[in-house]
Design a protein around this motif. Structure first.
Motif, PDB file in Angstrom:
ATOM      1  N   PHE A  14      16.840  77.172  51.923  1.00  0.00           N
ATOM      2  CA  PHE A  14      17.642  77.539  52.827  1.00  0.00           C
ATOM      3  C   PHE A  14      17.275  79.351  52.925  1.00  0.00           C
ATOM      4  O   PHE A  14      16.843  79.920  53.264  1.00  0.00           O
ATOM      5  N   ILE A  15      17.235  79.360  51.401  1.00  0.00           N
ATOM      6  CA  ILE A  15      17.140  80.628  51.371  1.00  0.00           C
ATOM      7  C   ILE A  15      15.642  81.038  51.548  1.00  0.00           C
ATOM      8  O   ILE A  15      15.180  82.053  52.006  1.00  0.00           O
ATOM      9  N   SER A  16      14.851  80.577  50.965  1.00  0.00           N
ATOM     10  CA  SER A  16      12.782  80.505  50.614  1.00  0.00           C
ATOM     11  C   SER A  16      12.797  80.475  52.623  1.00  0.00           C
ATOM     12  O   SER A  16      12.015  81.456  53.009  1.00  0.00           O
ATOM     13  N   ARG A  17      13.226  79.792  53.302  1.00  0.00           N
ATOM     14  CA  ARG A  17      13.063  79.819  54.579  1.00  0.00           C
ATOM     15  C   ARG A  17      13.754  81.404  55.709  1.00  0.00           C
ATOM     16  O   ARG A  17      12.967  81.600  56.041  1.00  0.00           O
ATOM     17  N   GLU A  18      14.712  81.698  54.809  1.00  0.00           N
ATOM     18  CA  GLU A  18      15.040  83.258  55.385  1.00  0.00           C
ATOM     19  C   GLU A  18      13.714  83.918  55.252  1.00  0.00           C
ATOM     20  O   GLU A  18      13.948  84.874  55.470  1.00  0.00           O
ATOM     21  N   VAL A  19      13.616  83.676  53.700  1.00  0.00           N
ATOM     22  CA  VAL A  19      12.453  84.915  53.141  1.00  0.00           C
ATOM     23  C   VAL A  19      11.188  84.901  54.063  1.00  0.00           C
ATOM     24  O   VAL A  19      10.839  85.946  54.631  1.00  0.00           O
ATOM     25  N   PHE A  20      11.365  83.564  54.064  1.00  0.00           N
ATOM     26  CA  PHE A  20      10.050  83.101  55.279  1.00  0.00           C
ATOM     27  C   PHE A  20       9.769  83.658  56.961  1.00  0.00           C
ATOM     28  O   PHE A  20       8.756  84.726  57.158  1.00  0.00           O
ATOM     29  N   TYR A  21      11.109  83.863  57.180  1.00  0.00           N
ATOM     30  CA  TYR A  21      11.425  84.363  57.971  1.00  0.00           C
ATOM     31  C   TYR A  21      11.435  85.845  58.603  1.00  0.00           C
ATOM     32  O   TYR A  21      10.889  85.987  59.383  1.00  0.00           O
ATOM     33  N   GLU A  22      11.991  86.489  57.493  1.00  0.00           N
ATOM     34  CA  GLU A  22      11.963  87.704  56.929  1.00  0.00           C
ATOM     35  C   GLU A  22      10.686  87.766  57.632  1.00  0.00           C
ATOM     36  O   GLU A  22      10.248  88.870  58.106  1.00  0.00           O
ATOM     37  N   ALA A  23       9.722  87.749  56.587  1.00  0.00           N
ATOM     38  CA  ALA A  23       8.125  88.210  56.858  1.00  0.00           C
ATOM     39  C   ALA A  23       7.861  87.948  57.815  1.00  0.00           C
ATOM     40  O   ALA A  23       6.963  88.869  58.257  1.00  0.00           O
ATOM     41  N   GLN A  24       8.021  86.853  58.490  1.00  0.00           N
ATOM     42  CA  GLN A  24       6.930  86.126  59.502  1.00  0.00           C
ATOM     43  C   GLN A  24       7.753  87.206  60.931  1.00  0.00           C
ATOM     44  O   GLN A  24       6.658  88.453  61.961  1.00  0.00           O
ATOM     45  N   MET A  25       8.901  88.059  60.789  1.00  0.00           N
ATOM     46  CA  MET A  25       9.830  88.297  61.721  1.00  0.00           C
ATOM     47  C   MET A  25       8.973  89.910  61.512  1.00  0.00           C
ATOM     48  O   MET A  25       8.375  91.073  62.681  1.00  0.00           O
ATOM     49  N   LYS A  26       8.967  90.321  60.210  1.00  0.00           N
ATOM     50  CA  LYS A  26       8.059  91.543  60.208  1.00  0.00           C
ATOM     51  C   LYS A  26       6.377  91.962  60.548  1.00  0.00           C
ATOM     52  O   LYS A  26       5.843  92.861  61.490  1.00  0.00           O
TER      53      LYS A  26
ATOM     54  N   PRO B  95      25.490  90.790  63.172  1.00  0.00           N
ATOM     55  CA  PRO B  95      25.828  89.098  62.199  1.00  0.00           C
ATOM     56  C   PRO B  95      24.975  89.302  60.446  1.00  0.00           C
ATOM     57  O   PRO B  95      23.794  89.483  60.681  1.00  0.00           O
ATOM     58  N   LEU B  96      25.320  88.565  59.293  1.00  0.00           N
ATOM     59  CA  LEU B  96      24.892  89.273  58.010  1.00  0.00           C
ATOM     60  C   LEU B  96      25.471  87.394  57.788  1.00  0.00           C
ATOM     61  O   LEU B  96      26.153  87.246  56.843  1.00  0.00           O
ATOM     62  N   ILE B  97      24.505  86.511  58.285  1.00  0.00           N
ATOM     63  CA  ILE B  97      24.353  85.122  58.046  1.00  0.00           C
ATOM     64  C   ILE B  97      22.944  84.989  57.644  1.00  0.00           C
ATOM     65  O   ILE B  97      22.086  85.484  58.476  1.00  0.00           O
ATOM     66  N   PHE B  98      22.437  83.709  57.403  1.00  0.00           N
ATOM     67  CA  PHE B  98      20.798  83.135  57.460  1.00  0.00           C
ATOM     68  C   PHE B  98      20.550  83.117  59.021  1.00  0.00           C
ATOM     69  O   PHE B  98      20.985  82.073  59.751  1.00  0.00           O
ATOM     70  N   ARG B  99      19.433  83.988  59.386  1.00  0.00           N
ATOM     71  CA  ARG B  99      19.420  83.824  60.787  1.00  0.00           C
ATOM     72  C   ARG B  99      18.336  83.155  61.177  1.00  0.00           C
ATOM     73  O   ARG B  99      18.054  81.929  61.662  1.00  0.00           O
ATOM     74  N   SER B 100      17.348  82.287  60.148  1.00  0.00           N
ATOM     75  CA  SER B 100      16.344  81.364  60.185  1.00  0.00           C
ATOM     76  C   SER B 100      16.859  79.905  60.244  1.00  0.00           C
ATOM     77  O   SER B 100      16.360  78.735  60.764  1.00  0.00           O
ATOM     78  N   LEU B 101      19.055  79.583  60.211  1.00  0.00           N
ATOM     79  CA  LEU B 101      18.604  78.473  60.316  1.00  0.00           C
ATOM     80  C   LEU B 101      19.679  78.415  61.357  1.00  0.00           C
ATOM     81  O   LEU B 101      20.000  78.787  62.391  1.00  0.00           O
ATOM     82  N   THR B 102      19.565  76.360  61.739  1.00  0.00           N
ATOM     83  CA  THR B 102      20.652  76.338  62.958  1.00  0.00           C
ATOM     84  C   THR B 102      22.188  76.476  62.567  1.00  0.00           C
ATOM     85  O   THR B 102      22.052  76.559  61.109  1.00  0.00           O
ATOM     86  N   PRO B 103      22.373  76.574  62.994  1.00  0.00           N
ATOM     87  CA  PRO B 103      24.256  76.240  62.659  1.00  0.00           C
ATOM     88  C   PRO B 103      24.298  75.535  61.881  1.00  0.00           C
ATOM     89  O   PRO B 103      25.422  75.325  61.150  1.00  0.00           O
ATOM     90  N   LYS B 104      24.001  74.185  62.351  1.00  0.00           N
ATOM     91  CA  LYS B 104      24.366  72.748  61.422  1.00  0.00           C
ATOM     92  C   LYS B 104      23.706  73.231  60.009  1.00  0.00           C
ATOM     93  O   LYS B 104      24.422  72.554  59.329  1.00  0.00           O
ATOM     94  N   ILE B 142      19.399  80.507  64.761  1.00  0.00           N
ATOM     95  CA  ILE B 142      20.897  81.446  65.242  1.00  0.00           C
ATOM     96  C   ILE B 142      20.245  82.644  65.640  1.00  0.00           C
ATOM     97  O   ILE B 142      20.408  83.413  67.096  1.00  0.00           O
ATOM     98  N   ASP B 143      19.185  83.306  65.422  1.00  0.00           N
ATOM     99  CA  ASP B 143      18.005  84.242  65.635  1.00  0.00           C
ATOM    100  C   ASP B 143      17.932  83.793  67.094  1.00  0.00           C
ATOM    101  O   ASP B 143      17.664  85.313  67.601  1.00  0.00           O
ATOM    102  N   THR B 144      18.066  82.810  67.878  1.00  0.00           N
ATOM    103  CA  THR B 144      17.584  82.922  69.028  1.00  0.00           C
ATOM    104  C   THR B 144      18.285  82.895  69.677  1.00  0.00           C
ATOM    105  O   THR B 144      18.258  83.111  71.034  1.00  0.00           O
ATOM    106  N   LEU B 145      20.095  82.853  68.954  1.00  0.00           N
ATOM    107  CA  LEU B 145      20.827  83.104  70.397  1.00  0.00           C
ATOM    108  C   LEU B 145      21.436  84.809  70.500  1.00  0.00           C
ATOM    109  O   LEU B 145      20.984  85.600  70.764  1.00  0.00           O
TER     110      LEU B 145
END
Lengths: 462, 270
Positions: A14-26, B95-104, B142-145
């Motif tokens: 989950f965390i690495s996915r978020e890291v990747f996402y942050e990088a892609q957004m930048k 919102p301070l959560i993981f934006r790349s995830l789905t709520p699930k 989440i970030d698409t919401l």
């Protein structure tokens, strides 16, 4: 213990996915809306992107250097056993060192953004508010780092052994190269962490938005993209010229002295010379065994020291805000009196100004304008590299001009149009609410395109 | 005797900045004291940059104070932040959560971190998603919401573990009227069940409706504290709205009057 490791590994997903996402957004910069749109349409988009990037970069690490071996046959001739251990050692030392450096460069190019996003620590902001101890958080951080580039690191460990096995069919050498590939992968990772930390301050920093920092961002972006695109060209040039370079050492009467000097250089020669000791252990001069062992031990020592520093950097990523602030350079603010002035201009000029201001502030937009020129130059150089084989100077010059004109008149305008159109996606909600004629919009784009294209032609003429 | 959930005494937090080549210390929180009792909704009211978020970060142990005492459930956030965080539900302004995830994925992640019972959590998540009209976003990134929907997901992720203390930093930003109503009900139920709430906002109407006591913070200092009636007395504005009380206590009332005068003049000259 094993279960805990699996737990950390699965949670790190989950965390690495978020890291990747942050990088892609930048990376998306002003085109974040488009990226979000893709994520909205396909919820598996991020997961797929992670996988594709991993696979592509792993293949690039393993396969690209091999392609040069095939395309430049002189390198293969160089690596044929000569019977003289001094000559074999220096040839192997130089050729494989180039490969080791190219592996590192590819790992850095493919992992820099992701590791930069990781080192910014932003992905850990929310985790810090959850009941997770510092010790656990540290473990999550290590696992996240590993999960972010696991396939690339594995490729780095097997790339050199595969290459050596193909070239020498020597199992002992292959095993030895696998053994040195592990500390080499650690060293590459550490270098990547340091560079990632630096890039996170420039590109991922949300605090510094001054003109100076915008320029630095654009410069760093430009540098990364040029190296990424130009890497193939650099390797091509190196491999075309390697024969002469190696001959300088092999034909020298002091080959054994050169061997002793090079083997003492810890990186990249240290580990490579250590492997060459196993080509024919009984024939290697004792002094070369000594210097190669010293060079290899120095390489291990450097890896250890750099590894410790990298560990410290990772720990600071998950530290408290105070700890993280201390590693950031203190931000300097200049308070000046604000004069509000509104200058009147035509719609077309206003549009051109808007595009240029966006490009000056947003590195991605700047790249959209600069990249056509850079790519055209790289393509010209890349296509012209084969012209060295042509003996007639006039034909060489004529061919160069032909290639250049074709590249300038085709690639440059296509990329400029696409770049300028892409720039339009930022702030589209603001402009759509304004009473603008599409004709004025198009006029501004055309003028800007002609200006950039003309400048490039003038530059080329000189 | 009432049970103290949060106890803050003479709290100070300074930040250093280099402005015009001079090292200047900004007093983000300057000697503030307040308590939050069990079964109470305490509102922290203040203009932008008043020190509300810094105070909350200090309570969570995310920042270290320069001076003063903080106790949450009688524990020190600097040393025992994990125990505190186990009993807290925190909603950040952005919102301070993981934006790349789905709520699930997000709820699965939280459930694993907080070691929650999967069946009970599933039931709760479903209930909250339905009541906040967010069930349709369960499998969307989440970030698409929209901002409001992201906020709903963040709120649910902060309450699924039944925390004793809710710390909400501007939680209503972007929420629709129905969700605001539901959230108010959730906070009331939480309070009735003996929970406490620290509620930071700059929306006066919400604070007036929800909070049992309010602390008004301005430039890092508490300028007024108590029930609405007590605040009216402190500001010498008997019968006034909370907005007027707030402007008086933060000494913004005169400047607001001047701005209004200028704007009227400017509009009339158009």
């Amino acid at each position: 213990m094993k279960n805990k490791l699996t737990e950390y590994y699965s949670m790190a997903k989950f965390i690495s996915r978020e890291v990747f996402y942050e990088a892609q957004m930048k990376q998306a910069g002003s085109r974040q809306a488009k990226f979000l749109e893709k994520c909205e349409k396909n919820k598996k988009y991020i997961g797929r992107m992670v996988l594709i990037l991993k696979i592509v970069s792993s293949f690039m690490i393993i396969l690209l250097p091999l392609i040069y071996l095939i395309s430049v046959p002189s390198v293969l001739d160089l690596l044929k056993p000569s019977g003289n251990i001094e000559i074999t050692a220096i040839t192997y030392g130089i050729v494989f060192s180039i490969f080791i450096i190219s592996y590192m460069t590819y790992l850095i190019l493919f992992g820099l953004y992701t590791i930069g996003a990781f080192m910014s620590g932003d992905s850990f902001n929310w985790l810090r508010t959850l009941p997770i101890s510092k010790k656990k958080l540290r473990k999550y951080a290590f696992m996240t780092l590993f999960r972010s580039i696991d396939l690339q690191l594995i490729s780095l460990c097997v790339a050199l052994p595969i290459l050596i096995m193909i070239l020498t069919q020597n199992v002992v050498l292959m095993l030895m190269s696998f053994l040195i590939s592990i500390p080499n992968a650690i060293l590459c990772l550490c270098v990547l962490i340091f560079l990632g930390e630096k890039i996170s301050r420039v590109i991922f920093s949300k605090e510094n938005t001054s003109k100076k920092s915008s320029r630095t961002k654009i410069l760093v972006f430009g540098l990364i993209i040029s190296v990424s695109i130009g890497m193939n060209l650099i390797l091509q040039f190196i491999f075309y010229g390697i024969e002469g370079f190696v001959s300088f050492f092999t034909l020298s009467p002091d080959t054994h002295v050169w061997n002793l000097i090079l083997s003492l250089i810890p990186y990249p020669f240290g580990p490579i010379y250590f492997i060459t000791l196993f080509i024919s252990p009984t024939n290697v001069p004792p002094l070369l065994i000594l210097t190669s062992t010293i060079g290899f031990l120095l390489f291990l020592g450097i890896t250890y020291v750099i590894g410790k520093k990298a560990l410290k950097s990772i720990k600071s990523v998950i530290g408290t805000e105070k700890e993280r602030k201390s590693r950031k350079s203190s931000q300097e603010l200049k308070l000046e009196e604000i004069n509000i002035k509104i200058k009147e201009s035509t719609t077309t000029i206003a549009y051109i100004k808007k595009d240029l201001t966006t490009a000056a502030r947003d590195p991605q937009s700047a790249m959209l304008l600069i990249m056509p020129i850079m790519i055209t130059i790289i393509m010209i150089l890349s296509f012209s590299s084969g012209l060295t084989e042509v003996s007639d100077l006039n034909i060489q010059l004529l061919s160069f001009l032909m290639i250049s004109l074709v590249m300038i008149s085709t690639i440059n305008p296509i990329m400029l149009v696409s770049g300028l159109m892409n720039m339009e996606e930022s702030g589209s909600t603001i402009t759509s609410a304004l009473p603008i004629l599409p004709r004025d919009q198009a006029k501004a784009k055309l003028i800007l395109m002609i200006l950039i294209h003309k400048q490039f032609l003038l530059l080329f003429q000189r | 005797m009432t049970e103290l959930i949060i106890e803050v005494q003479n709290l100070k937090k300074y930040f250093e900045q280099i402005i015009n080549d001079q090292n200047i210390q900004t007093k983000a929180v300057n000697n503030i004291s307040f308590n939050v009792n069990k079964g109470e909704i305490f509102g922290l009211l203040g203009p932008n940059g008043a020190g509300k978020t810094t105070t909350i970060k200090l309570l969570l142990g995310l920042l270290e104070p320069n001076d003063g005492n903080i106790r949450v459930f009688g524990l020190n956030p600097e040393r025992e932040d994990i125990k505190i965080k186990e009993e807290i539900g925190y909603v950040a302004e952005e919102p301070l959560i993981f934006r790349s995830l789905t709520p699930k994925d997000l709820f699965n992640f939280i459930s694993s971190i907080r070691k929650l019972d999967p069946l009970k959590t599933e039931k709760k998540v479903k209930e909250y998603l339905e009541s906040l009209d967010a069930i349709q976003y369960y499998e969307q990134i989440i970030d698409t919401l929209s901002h409001g929907n992201k906020q709903k997901i963040q709120i649910i992720s902060a309450i699924i573990h039944n925390p004793k203390l809710l710390i909400f930093d501007e939680p209503l930003a972007g929420l629709d009227a129905k969700s605001v109503k539901v959230l108010k009900e959730i906070l009331d139920l939480h309070k009735e069940n003996g929970g406490a709430v620290l509620f930071s906002t700059h929306i006066m109407k919400i604070a007036e409706e929800l909070c049992d006591r309010i602390g008004i913070i301005n430039k890092g200092k508490i300028v007024g504290i108590g029930t609405i009636e007590e605040l009216r007395k402190q500001s010498n504005k008997i019968g006034a709205s909370l907005e007027d009380v707030f402007l008086r206590l933060t000494e913004q009332d005169k400047s607001v009057m001047e701005i209004i005068k200028k704007l009227r003049a400017s509009f009339n000259n158009k």
